[in-house]
Design a protein around this motif. Structure first.
Motif, PDB file in Angstrom:
ATOM      1  N   LEU A   1       0.858  -1.182   0.000  1.00 42.35           N
ATOM      2  CA  LEU A   1       0.000   0.000   0.000  1.00 42.35           C
ATOM      3  C   LEU A   1       0.896   1.235   0.000  1.00 42.35           C
ATOM      4  N   VAL A   2       0.766   2.065  -1.032  1.00 38.44           N
ATOM      5  CA  VAL A   2       1.580   3.275  -1.165  1.00 38.44           C
ATOM      6  C   VAL A   2       0.689   4.489  -0.911  1.00 38.44           C
ATOM      7  N   VAL A   3       1.076   5.313   0.068  1.00 35.32           N
ATOM      8  CA  VAL A   3       0.264   6.459   0.459  1.00 35.32           C
ATOM      9  C   VAL A   3       1.053   7.737   0.202  1.00 35.32           C
ATOM     10  N   ASP A   4       0.551   8.571  -0.706  1.00 34.87           N
ATOM     11  CA  ASP A   4       1.226   9.826  -1.022  1.00 34.87           C
ATOM     12  C   ASP A   4       0.234  10.763  -1.691  1.00 34.87           C
ATOM     13  N   ASP A   5       0.335  12.047  -1.392  1.00 39.17           N
ATOM     14  CA  ASP A   5      -0.607  12.978  -2.018  1.00 39.17           C
ATOM     15  C   ASP A   5      -0.102  13.484  -3.359  1.00 39.17           C
TER      16      ASP A   5
ATOM     17  N   GLY B   1       7.482  -7.059  -9.540  1.00 37.35           N
ATOM     18  CA  GLY B   1       6.752  -8.223  -9.049  1.00 37.35           C
ATOM     19  C   GLY B   1       5.883  -8.023  -7.818  1.00 37.35           C
ATOM     20  N   TYR B   2       5.659  -6.769  -7.433  1.00 36.75           N
ATOM     21  CA  TYR B   2       4.744  -6.508  -6.319  1.00 36.75           C
ATOM     22  C   TYR B   2       3.366  -6.143  -6.859  1.00 36.75           C
ATOM     23  N   ARG B   3       2.349  -6.307  -6.032  1.00 34.00           N
ATOM     24  CA  ARG B   3       1.033  -5.768  -6.361  1.00 34.00           C
ATOM     25  C   ARG B   3       0.875  -4.494  -5.542  1.00 34.00           C
ATOM     26  N   VAL B   4       0.254  -3.483  -6.129  1.00 36.11           N
ATOM     27  CA  VAL B   4       0.235  -2.166  -5.487  1.00 36.11           C
ATOM     28  C   VAL B   4      -1.173  -1.612  -5.346  1.00 36.11           C
ATOM     29  N   LEU B   5      -1.437  -1.077  -4.167  1.00 38.09           N
ATOM     30  CA  LEU B   5      -2.640  -0.283  -3.912  1.00 38.09           C
ATOM     31  C   LEU B   5      -2.166   1.110  -3.566  1.00 38.09           C
ATOM     32  N   THR B   6      -2.923   2.126  -3.982  1.00 40.21           N
ATOM     33  CA  THR B   6      -2.491   3.482  -3.639  1.00 40.21           C
ATOM     34  C   THR B   6      -3.587   4.220  -2.878  1.00 40.21           C
ATOM     35  N   ALA B   7      -3.154   5.161  -2.049  1.00 40.12           N
ATOM     36  CA  ALA B   7      -4.069   6.041  -1.331  1.00 40.12           C
ATOM     37  C   ALA B   7      -3.470   7.440  -1.343  1.00 40.12           C
ATOM     38  N   ARG B   8      -4.355   8.455  -1.328  1.00 34.79           N
ATOM     39  CA  ARG B   8      -3.876   9.835  -1.482  1.00 34.79           C
ATOM     40  C   ARG B   8      -3.609  10.557  -0.171  1.00 34.79           C
TER      41      ARG B   8
ATOM     42  N   PHE C   1      -7.648   0.245   3.970  1.00 37.72           N
ATOM     43  CA  PHE C   1      -7.072  -0.830   4.785  1.00 37.72           C
ATOM     44  C   PHE C   1      -8.168  -1.630   5.482  1.00 37.72           C
ATOM     45  N   LEU C   2      -9.149  -0.919   6.019  1.00 33.45           N
ATOM     46  CA  LEU C   2     -10.223  -1.572   6.761  1.00 33.45           C
ATOM     47  C   LEU C   2     -11.090  -2.451   5.855  1.00 33.45           C
ATOM     48  N   LYS C   3     -11.175  -2.080   4.571  1.00 34.68           N
ATOM     49  CA  LYS C   3     -12.020  -2.838   3.642  1.00 34.68           C
ATOM     50  C   LYS C   3     -11.313  -4.066   3.069  1.00 34.68           C
ATOM     51  N   LEU C   4      -9.992  -4.087   3.163  1.00 37.18           N
ATOM     52  CA  LEU C   4      -9.235  -5.159   2.520  1.00 37.18           C
ATOM     53  C   LEU C   4      -9.402  -6.481   3.258  1.00 37.18           C
ATOM     54  N   THR C   5      -9.628  -7.532   2.508  1.00 39.55           N
ATOM     55  CA  THR C   5      -9.643  -8.850   3.142  1.00 39.55           C
ATOM     56  C   THR C   5      -8.204  -9.336   3.281  1.00 39.55           C
ATOM     57  N   GLU C   6      -7.385  -9.008   2.291  1.00 38.73           N
ATOM     58  CA  GLU C   6      -5.964  -9.350   2.373  1.00 38.73           C
ATOM     59  C   GLU C   6      -5.226  -8.093   2.789  1.00 38.73           C
ATOM     60  N   LYS C   7      -4.569  -8.138   3.931  1.00 38.37           N
ATOM     61  CA  LYS C   7      -3.838  -6.959   4.388  1.00 38.37           C
ATOM     62  C   LYS C   7      -2.529  -6.831   3.619  1.00 38.37           C
TER      63      LYS C   7
END
Length: 145
Positions: free
Chosen positions: A24-28, A44-51, A60-66
């Motif tokens: 999980l990458v968090v950056d504005d 080779g990573y899987r990425v989720l982003t948040a602003r 994070f709270l919604k993810l079944t896989e942390k």
């Protein structure tokens, strides 16, 4: 910001490839999110982003896989890095977190005080990021080159 793509001969030398771990990458800053996402996916990573921190916590709270690791900027609107880190560690104690900031001193101290062991000075280079992720996830001792 250059995006790293694996060179044909680089695999043996670094072996710092992900095994499909979720990051999980968090950056504005969109440019940083984009470059970091492309680089991590290429390695080779899987990425989720948040602003921002609030967005990150909501996702994070919604993810079944942390995520295996969270990479966060320290300076963000809405909810900054330190606040997000505190909230995240309440929800998921022991979550590996990499904090990044261009303003190192007090923020890195704050991050370390919260239990963050890895700190990247922005603008970070992706070699450093990949090395830290590899050490965090695969327990590799850092070989100083």
């Amino acid at each position: 910001s250059a995006v790293l793509t694996p060179a044909p001969g680089a695999v043996e030398s670094t072996r710092r490839f992900g095994k499909g771990e979720l990051v999980l990458v968090v950056d504005d800053e969109t440019s940083i999110l984009t470059a970091t996402t492309h680089t991590l996916e290429a390695f080779g990573y899987r990425v989720l982003t948040a602003r921002d921190g609030a967005d990150a916590i909501a996702q994070f709270l919604k993810l079944t896989e942390k995520p295996a690791v969270v990479i966060t900027d320290m300076m963000m609107p809405v909810m900054d890095g330190p606040s997000m880190i505190q909230a995240l560690l309440k929800i998921h104690p022991g979550m590996p977190i990499v904090a990044a900031s261009g303003l190192n001193n007090h923020l890195s101290a704050q991050a370390l005080g919260l239990g963050v062991k890895h700190f990247l000075l922005k603008p970070y280079n992706f070699e450093d990021l990949l090395r830290i992720l590899h050490e965090l996830l695969h327990g590799a001792k850092s070989e100083k080159s």
